[in-house]
Design a protein around this motif. Sequence first.
Motif, PDB file in Angstrom:
ATOM      1  N   ASN A 156      96.460 -59.067  -8.943  1.00  0.00           N
ATOM      2  CA  ASN A 156      95.318 -58.104  -8.550  1.00  0.00           C
ATOM      3  C   ASN A 156      94.495 -58.952  -7.869  1.00  0.00           C
ATOM      4  OD1 ASN A 156      97.256 -55.960  -9.604  1.00  0.00           O
ATOM      5  ND2 ASN A 156      97.350 -55.363  -7.706  1.00  0.00           N
ATOM      6  N   SER A 160      93.562 -61.245  -4.178  1.00  0.00           N
ATOM      7  CA  SER A 160      92.221 -61.264  -3.228  1.00  0.00           C
ATOM      8  C   SER A 160      91.553 -61.895  -3.481  1.00  0.00           C
ATOM      9  CB  SER A 160      91.263 -59.913  -4.293  1.00  0.00           C
ATOM     10  OG  SER A 160      92.709 -58.975  -4.550  1.00  0.00           O
ATOM     11  N   ASN A 185      97.186 -53.524  -2.847  1.00  0.00           N
ATOM     12  CA  ASN A 185      95.841 -52.769  -3.058  1.00  0.00           C
ATOM     13  C   ASN A 185      96.871 -51.537  -2.741  1.00  0.00           C
ATOM     14  OD1 ASN A 185      96.236 -53.193  -0.265  1.00  0.00           O
ATOM     15  ND2 ASN A 185      94.178 -52.701  -0.073  1.00  0.00           N
ATOM     16  N   ASN A 246      97.546 -46.043   0.900  1.00  0.00           N
ATOM     17  CA  ASN A 246      96.897 -45.943  -0.978  1.00  0.00           C
ATOM     18  C   ASN A 246      96.359 -44.981  -0.571  1.00  0.00           C
ATOM     19  OD1 ASN A 246      94.283 -47.005   0.629  1.00  0.00           O
ATOM     20  ND2 ASN A 246      94.534 -48.856  -0.035  1.00  0.00           N
TER      21      ASN A 246
END
Length: 281
Positions: A156, A160, A185, A246
């Motif tokens: 992740n 990113s 995310n 999320n």
Amino acid sequence: MININGQLLENEQAHLTVTNRGFAYGDSVFETIRVINGKIVFWEDHYFRLMASMRIMRMEIPSNFSPEFLEQEILKIVERNQLSDKTARVKLSVYRNEGGFYTPETREVGYVIAATPMKTPFYVLSEDFYEIELFKDHYVTSGLLSTIKSNNRAINVLGSIYAKENDYQNCLLINEKKNVVEALNGNLFLIKGQSIKTPPLAEGALNGIIRKQVLEILKKSEDYKIEEDSISPFELQKADELFITNVAVGIQPVHKYRKKEFQVKVAKEIIGKLNAKARLA
């Protein structure tokens, strides 16, 4: 202020040692939680996912780790940060206690709870342009470990960085089977006609709290066919709509993937229903 094992400490006094296993080995799990006016949103789902994550990580669950105890520990730090009448983002982390190298000396745990303010009390669809791309440098491994929120978030972080370097707002992750699993995310939903798909947990998708809520909302609708099924990268450009879910943002519409631009229809239809569930949770 920070809550460390029940002690409320000023930020500059809240320290974990360099031998903390969450830092040293990623031997930690966490929950990102939304608290509105002193009420924890979807607390039951967060609590049971945390307990499941601790069991998967072979952590010893303390006898006092009841829903009521942890709820009070969360609300205690929310109140001390003067967020009881506001919207707060809470991170509850549980780490295995120090000792050992890869093999821990104990299965007992400690916890840290931090709270920061959020701008809006309920979920609002962002109209800001949102472009995504596939991150293919590394793969998510399908299986149980990928479904939990642990401190092992290397893919992740790298994804990113890749997104930031290339001016994307997010990236989609793929597993060893080259199927799309999720976003950096959050969980992914793909709409094509009257069909809505989201990758199953067996593919390595996070067992997302908002994913569960959105699935419950959609399954009550007679307008769509809902599938928890594999998504290949080739399906992305054929989709009518994509959105990411999320706890922090609720539903994030995707506007562009490569040369394909998407409509925002289903996301608009269900955002109000998600907020209604949040109020009642």
